[in-house]
Design a protein around this motif. Structure first.
Motif, PDB file in Angstrom:
ATOM      1  N   SER A  15       7.128  -2.936  -4.697  1.00  0.00           N
ATOM      2  CA  SER A  15       5.895  -2.159  -4.539  1.00  0.00           C
ATOM      3  C   SER A  15       6.026  -0.778  -5.161  1.00  0.00           C
ATOM      4  O   SER A  15       5.121  -0.314  -5.873  1.00  0.00           O
ATOM      5  N   LEU A  74      -0.980  -5.297  -4.841  1.00  0.00           N
ATOM      6  CA  LEU A  74      -1.499  -4.282  -3.920  1.00  0.00           C
ATOM      7  C   LEU A  74      -1.041  -2.887  -4.333  1.00  0.00           C
ATOM      8  O   LEU A  74      -1.829  -1.929  -4.330  1.00  0.00           O
ATOM      9  N   VAL A  96       0.826  -1.208   0.000  1.00  0.00           N
ATOM     10  CA  VAL A  96       0.000   0.000   0.000  1.00  0.00           C
ATOM     11  C   VAL A  96       0.862   1.261   0.000  1.00  0.00           C
ATOM     12  O   VAL A  96       0.638   2.187  -0.793  1.00  0.00           O
ATOM     13  N   THR A 150      -3.417   0.300  -5.553  1.00  0.00           N
ATOM     14  CA  THR A 150      -3.351   1.557  -4.809  1.00  0.00           C
ATOM     15  C   THR A 150      -2.915   2.709  -5.703  1.00  0.00           C
ATOM     16  O   THR A 150      -3.455   3.812  -5.641  1.00  0.00           O
TER      17      THR A 150
END
Length: 446
Positions: free
Chosen positions: A367, A402, A237, A406
């Motif tokens: 990420s 994820l 996130v 996001t």
């Protein structure tokens, strides 16, 4: 059976098919060679910069602004459409049907300029990478080889782009996935063998000259128990938010209504590049010289725990990369994004001491990269191959997905495709303008 035998003969003894295969294989070899030369030149530029910093730590206050301003002037004067990463140009070229319009985005001239100017940017301290530019170089080489020989240009651009990524990172699987996910958004079956051939050829050249190396070295990172799973969610996130914010800023300034800043930037591009260079130099001074260039060595030291970097490395590297990306010089964002992710990952690892720091750093790297490029499969495959962390496939995949979700909330348009649309729009406007001029001339003559 006779029909099958006849079909096989047509395939294996068809000169046209072998000519096409030869172009893709030769193109892959040339892309691999260009990538190797790019690696060596980039390493030399960064080594020279480190030598300068050792004796003159404040030199970037003059060197970086002057270097970025000069790089932009050369780009605009001699190598137009070589600015930025180069991936948007390759994506746009796949969607342009006109040969001349594609040649304005992909050519040997642009490939040479891309390499020279990216190396220059690294040598003066800009926070850019060489992997994205290698995509445009690879696509340009393949486009030049197949020009006039293929009715369908999409396969050539796709193969050159995928081979560029494979050779730049020494990650053949990531090159294939990148070609499918980011370049084509679908798999074109008729080009599958040709694309694989180009990737293999480029990878063999890289393997021959650079050896069988792992980009960031081997890591023992792993998710040991269910107690480590929250780290996947936190990194996914947070990385998606930061990556989406970075992409949103780039699109807002480069193609969006950036307000007075955008108007002033377009009116005074060289001065704007110099200001961005000054900001980049200041980030370097505040980070003790760690935010210059690609960030490869810094990311590796964070991941392996070999050296501790300033706690502000992540945010300063992000600011420096933003400044280097919006000023219009050639240079990519892949390596800097991985370095930024590693920096933020180190910050998160300090807050979660019960988890192996290398695990958190790896999760944040994938990420943040997925948040920036919004290509989740490419992101986790690249990071997995670059660190040989095959035991982290599922956690990396989860964090990447994820981050992708996001990031889309903050930046609905993927950054490369948003920039590619701008190139396509500019090409169409130029074509319409030339058509109007032609019609006006005909009308005047009559």
């Amino acid at each position: 059976m006779p029909h099958s035998t006849h079909l096989l003969r047509r395939v294996w003894f068809n000169r046209y098919i072998w000519q096409r295969r030869g172009i893709f294989w030769i193109g892959g070899l040339l892309v691999g060679l260009a990538a190797v030369l790019f690696v060596e030149a980039a390493d030399f530029a960064q080594s020279t910069l480190r030598l300068i910093l050792r004796y003159f730590p404040y030199a970037p206050l003059i060197l970086t602004p002057a270097g970025l301003a000069f790089s932009l002037w050369v780009t605009r004067r001699y190598f137009p459409n070589s600015q930025g990463s180069g991936i948007p140009q390759a994506i746009a070229a796949r969607h342009l049907a006109d040969q001349d319009e594609r040649s304005r985005l992909l050519s040997l001239r642009i490939a040479i300029g891309k390499i020279l100017l990216t190396v220059l940017a690294l040598g003066v301290g800009a926070s850019v990478g060489r992997e994205g530019p290698t995509v445009q170089v690879g696509a340009s080489i393949m486009h030049a080889l197949g020009k006039g020989r293929f009715k369908k240009h999409q396969g050539l651009v796709l193969a050159g782009s995928a081979a560029g990524i494979a050779a730049a990172f020494n990650t053949p699987l990531a090159g294939l996935v990148f070609g499918i996910e980011e370049m084509s958004r679908s798999f074109e079956h008729r080009f599958s063998g040709f694309v694989l051939g180009s990737i293999i050829a480029a990878g063999l050249v890289s393997l021959f000259f650079l050896g069988d190396y792992v980009y960031f070295g081997h890591t023992a990172a792993s998710v040991q128990s269910f107690q480590d799973i929250p780290a996947v969610f936190v990194c996914g996130v947070a990385g998606g938010i930061l990556g989406g914010l970075f992409s949103r800023i780039l699109l807002w300034i480069l193609v969006g209504p950036a307000g007075r800043l955008g108007s002033w930037m377009r009116a005074h591009p060289i001065a704007f590049a110099a200001l961005c260079g000054l900001g980049t130099a200041i980030c370097g001074l505040l980070s003790e010289g760690t935010t210059y260039a690609t960030g490869y060595s810094e990311a590796k030291s964070i991941l392996t725990g070999e050296a501790a970097l300033p706690w502000q490395f992540g945010i300063l590297k992000m600011v420096a990369t933003t400044l280097s990306s919006i000023c219009g010089i050639p240079g990519g964002i892949f390596s800097p994004s991985l370095a930024i992710g590693a920096g933020f990952g180190a910050n998160v690892a300090a807050l979660l001491p019960q988890i192996d720091p290398s695990t958190i750093v790896l999760l944040f790297m994938v990420s943040y990269l997925a948040g920036v490029v919004q290509a989740p499969i490419t992101s986790f495959v690249i990071v997995m191959e670059m660190t040989s962390s095959h035991g982290m496939i599922l956690p990396l995949m989860a964090a990447s997905i994820l981050a992708f979700g996001t990031s889309r909330l903050l930046c609905p348009t993927p950054v490369y495709h948003g920039l590619a649309e701008n190139f396509i729009r500019n090409s169409r406007m130029l074509r319409a303008s030339r058509r109007s001029e032609t019609e006006a001339e005909i009308s005047g003559q009559s």
